[in-house]
Design an enzyme around this catalytic site. Structure first.
Site, PDB file in Angstrom:
ATOM      1  N   GLY A  36       0.820  -1.014  -0.079  1.00 56.63           N
ATOM      2  CA  GLY A  36       0.012  -0.254   0.057  1.00 56.63           C
ATOM      3  C   GLY A  36       1.008   1.411  -0.087  1.00 56.63           C
ATOM      4  O   GLY A  36       0.506   2.078  -0.801  1.00 56.63           O
ATOM      5  N   HIS A  37       1.889   1.205   0.928  1.00 60.31           N
ATOM      6  CA  HIS A  37       2.704   2.491   1.040  1.00 60.31           C
ATOM      7  C   HIS A  37       3.369   2.610  -0.374  1.00 60.31           C
ATOM      8  O   HIS A  37       3.464   3.382  -0.842  1.00 60.31           O
ATOM      9  CB  HIS A  37       3.875   2.159   2.056  1.00 60.31           C
ATOM     10  CG  HIS A  37       3.136   2.028   3.386  1.00 60.31           C
ATOM     11  ND1 HIS A  37       3.356   1.061   4.273  1.00 60.31           N
ATOM     12  CD2 HIS A  37       2.561   3.251   4.393  1.00 60.31           C
ATOM     13  CE1 HIS A  37       2.821   1.177   5.369  1.00 60.31           C
ATOM     14  NE2 HIS A  37       2.397   2.678   5.330  1.00 60.31           N
ATOM     15  N   GLN A  61      -0.529  11.048  17.828  1.00 53.46           N
ATOM     16  CA  GLN A  61      -1.809  10.792  17.191  1.00 53.46           C
ATOM     17  C   GLN A  61      -2.317   9.505  17.740  1.00 53.46           C
ATOM     18  O   GLN A  61      -3.204   9.016  17.386  1.00 53.46           O
ATOM     19  CB  GLN A  61      -1.582  10.642  15.786  1.00 53.46           C
ATOM     20  CG  GLN A  61      -0.897   9.360  15.288  1.00 53.46           C
ATOM     21  CD  GLN A  61      -0.694   9.515  13.921  1.00 53.46           C
ATOM     22  OE1 GLN A  61       0.194  10.410  13.367  1.00 53.46           O
ATOM     23  NE2 GLN A  61      -1.054   8.697  13.023  1.00 53.46           N
ATOM     24  N   GLY A 148      -3.304   7.697   1.290  1.00 56.85           N
ATOM     25  CA  GLY A 148      -4.438   6.669   0.823  1.00 56.85           C
ATOM     26  C   GLY A 148      -5.635   6.904   1.332  1.00 56.85           C
ATOM     27  O   GLY A 148      -5.921   7.351   2.258  1.00 56.85           O
ATOM     28  N   GLN A 149      -6.480   6.304   0.296  1.00 59.79           N
ATOM     29  CA  GLN A 149      -7.990   6.259   0.672  1.00 59.79           C
ATOM     30  C   GLN A 149      -8.024   5.512   1.750  1.00 59.79           C
ATOM     31  O   GLN A 149      -9.214   5.566   2.495  1.00 59.79           O
ATOM     32  CB  GLN A 149      -8.614   6.055  -0.687  1.00 59.79           C
ATOM     33  CG  GLN A 149     -10.224   6.080  -0.387  1.00 59.79           C
ATOM     34  CD  GLN A 149     -10.909   5.277  -1.450  1.00 59.79           C
ATOM     35  OE1 GLN A 149     -10.639   5.677  -2.657  1.00 59.79           O
ATOM     36  NE2 GLN A 149     -12.113   4.339  -0.962  1.00 59.79           N
ATOM     37  N   LYS A 150      -7.227   4.646   2.098  1.00 63.51           N
ATOM     38  CA  LYS A 150      -7.357   3.726   3.426  1.00 63.51           C
ATOM     39  C   LYS A 150      -7.849   4.346   4.630  1.00 63.51           C
ATOM     40  O   LYS A 150      -8.676   3.951   5.310  1.00 63.51           O
ATOM     41  CB  LYS A 150      -6.143   2.653   3.431  1.00 63.51           C
ATOM     42  CG  LYS A 150      -6.261   2.284   4.904  1.00 63.51           C
ATOM     43  CD  LYS A 150      -6.576   0.734   4.769  1.00 63.51           C
ATOM     44  CE  LYS A 150      -6.560   0.094   6.110  1.00 63.51           C
ATOM     45  NZ  LYS A 150      -5.528   0.411   7.155  1.00 63.51           N
ATOM     46  N   ASP A 151      -6.985   5.435   4.652  1.00 59.40           N
ATOM     47  CA  ASP A 151      -7.302   6.334   5.808  1.00 59.40           C
ATOM     48  C   ASP A 151      -8.197   7.560   5.381  1.00 59.40           C
ATOM     49  O   ASP A 151      -7.768   8.653   5.191  1.00 59.40           O
ATOM     50  CB  ASP A 151      -6.037   6.700   6.650  1.00 59.40           C
ATOM     51  CG  ASP A 151      -5.190   5.537   7.029  1.00 59.40           C
ATOM     52  OD1 ASP A 151      -5.330   5.199   8.234  1.00 59.40           O
ATOM     53  OD2 ASP A 151      -4.477   5.242   6.139  1.00 59.40           O
ATOM     54  N   ARG A 188      -0.759  -2.829  10.778  1.00 57.91           N
ATOM     55  CA  ARG A 188      -1.597  -3.419  12.045  1.00 57.91           C
ATOM     56  C   ARG A 188      -1.964  -4.834  11.803  1.00 57.91           C
ATOM     57  O   ARG A 188      -2.166  -5.681  12.661  1.00 57.91           O
ATOM     58  CB  ARG A 188      -2.357  -2.626  12.554  1.00 57.91           C
ATOM     59  CG  ARG A 188      -2.076  -1.240  13.039  1.00 57.91           C
ATOM     60  CD  ARG A 188      -3.231  -0.621  13.877  1.00 57.91           C
ATOM     61  NE  ARG A 188      -2.825   0.376  14.785  1.00 57.91           N
ATOM     62  CZ  ARG A 188      -2.827   1.858  14.449  1.00 57.91           C
ATOM     63  NH1 ARG A 188      -3.203   2.388  13.217  1.00 57.91           N
ATOM     64  NH2 ARG A 188      -2.074   2.677  15.299  1.00 57.91           N
TER      65      ARG A 188
HETATM   66  P1  AMP Z   1       0.626   4.610   7.617  1.00 60.97           P
HETATM   67  O1  AMP Z   1       2.087   4.147   7.873  1.00 60.97           O
HETATM   68  O2  AMP Z   1      -0.254   3.488   8.035  1.00 60.97           O
HETATM   69  O3  AMP Z   1       0.471   5.906   8.606  1.00 60.97           O
HETATM   70  O4  AMP Z   1       0.125   4.829   6.422  1.00 60.97           O
HETATM   71  C1  AMP Z   1       1.021   5.827   5.448  1.00 60.97           C
HETATM   72  C2  AMP Z   1      -0.015   6.079   4.379  1.00 60.97           C
HETATM   73  O5  AMP Z   1      -0.145   5.008   3.811  1.00 60.97           O
HETATM   74  C3  AMP Z   1      -1.242   6.621   4.458  1.00 60.97           C
HETATM   75  O6  AMP Z   1      -1.624   7.786   3.668  1.00 60.97           O
HETATM   76  C4  AMP Z   1      -2.223   5.615   4.407  1.00 60.97           C
HETATM   77  O7  AMP Z   1      -3.444   6.011   4.070  1.00 60.97           O
HETATM   78  C5  AMP Z   1      -1.400   4.740   3.177  1.00 60.97           C
HETATM   79  N1  AMP Z   1      -2.135   3.413   3.254  1.00 60.97           N
HETATM   80  C6  AMP Z   1      -1.846   2.611   4.336  1.00 60.97           C
HETATM   81  N2  AMP Z   1      -2.300   1.440   3.686  1.00 60.97           N
HETATM   82  C7  AMP Z   1      -2.742   1.435   2.686  1.00 60.97           C
HETATM   83  C8  AMP Z   1      -3.239   0.837   1.690  1.00 60.97           C
HETATM   84  N3  AMP Z   1      -3.813  -0.633   2.098  1.00 60.97           N
HETATM   85  N4  AMP Z   1      -3.479   1.136   0.442  1.00 60.97           N
HETATM   86  C9  AMP Z   1      -3.045   2.356   0.042  1.00 60.97           C
HETATM   87  N5  AMP Z   1      -2.920   3.092   0.862  1.00 60.97           N
HETATM   88  C10 AMP Z   1      -2.417   3.065   2.201  1.00 60.97           C
END
Ligand code: AMP
Length: 286
Positions: A36-37, A61, A148-151, A188
């Protein structure tokens, strides 16, 4: 690939790049990188000549009792993945440099954007996110930043304060990347036991069923939410935090879908809280 640890380094890099006429993209992350990243890195590359990835597990956060202390970390693996993905610089600041003694400022986005969904059960979370992202924007001076749209709620909050504070950063929101069985990728996911991991596919299943109902013409959000909740509840280990349908722009709850909407959910498996979402119609962009 450069490793930048001092907080004055990314700005110097950005200014050098810009003096050569190059565009700079930032991809903020908390590390423990997955596909995803890396998809965000590839999208960033389409929008800029140089890509900076930040890696910072932002303490502000996380609420009391959340997983700050056990959040997965593996710097060497993250470094290798970034190198392989063609990242130009990895920014890895220290918490003590980001929040020195006397730090007293918060970027707080008010109203429906932060009140519902994850904001309801994670007080202070989005202020923590907005503050650190505003700092990263100032430190890295990107032309474009990819999230990401995930968040989805996080992306909406970031879009809002970027506009409200007149920051000259273009915000790009990238699609959700999933495992082969549909589970949205997340750092996670490593917390899940084998049984929890197997049952976690109900999240994507419930979103799929909701989209199917929507495609058959259902616009009543209570009916769509019921369908999604029933599917999540079919997993004995799932405990729903919320399943909601909100306006995709304002994140205000809606009863009848007349404009693009967001179906978002948060579900606990044991102590692990997973989130996922879909737009309704699913072809929309956040
Ligand atoms: P995080 O490291 O979880 O804070 O995520 C960093 C970035 O990666 C954020 O913009 C998230 O929305 C994005 N992200 C996390 N998981 C995914 C995923 N499965 N698909 C796309 N983007 C993601």
């Amino acid at each position: 690939m450069q490793i930048l640890r001092r907080i004055d380094e990314p700005r110097a890099l950005a200014r050098t790049c810009k003096s050569r006429g190059e565009r700079v993209a930032l991809v903020p992350t908390m590390g423990y990188l997955h596909e995803g990243h890396l998809s965000l890195v590839r999208i960033a590359r389409q929008h800029a000549d140089r890509v900076v990835v930040s890696l910072f597990v932002n303490p502000t956060q996380f609420g009391p009792g959340e997983d700050l202390d056990r959040y997965p970390r593996d710097f060497e693996r993250d470094r290798a993945l970034c190198e392989e993905a063609g990242v130009d610089a990895l920014f890895v600041p220290e918490a003590a440099d980001m929040y020195p003694q006397g730090f007293s400022t918060s970027v707080d986005v008010h109203g429906t954007l932060t009140k519902g969904l994850c904001g309801a059960s994670r007080p202070g979370h989005f202020a923590g996110v907005a503050t650190v992202v505003a700092k990263l924007f100032n430190l890295c001076e990107p032309d474009v930043a990819v999230f990401g749209q995930k968040d989805a709620q996080q992306a909406a909050v970031i879009r809002r304060f970027t506009e409200d504070l007149n920051l000259a950063v273009e915000i790009v929101v990238a699609p959700i990347v999933r495992e082969a069985d549909g589970l949205a990728m997340s750092s996670r996911n490593v917390y899940l036991t084998q049984d929890e991991r197997a049952q976690a596919i109900v999240l994507k299943k419930s979103l799929g069923a909701a989209v199917a109902l929507f495609d058959r013409g259902e616009r009543n959000t209570a009916a769509i939410i019921n369908e999604a909740e029933d599917i999540v509840a079919s997993a004995p280990l799932a405990r729903i935090s919320y399943v909601e349908i909100v306006d995709a722009r304002t994140l205000a709850p809606v009863d009848v879908i007349e404009r693009p909407a967001l179906l978002a959910l948060a579900v606990y498996f044991g102590k692990t809280r997973l989130i996922d979402n879909t737009l309704l119609p699913p072809t929309g962009v956040l």
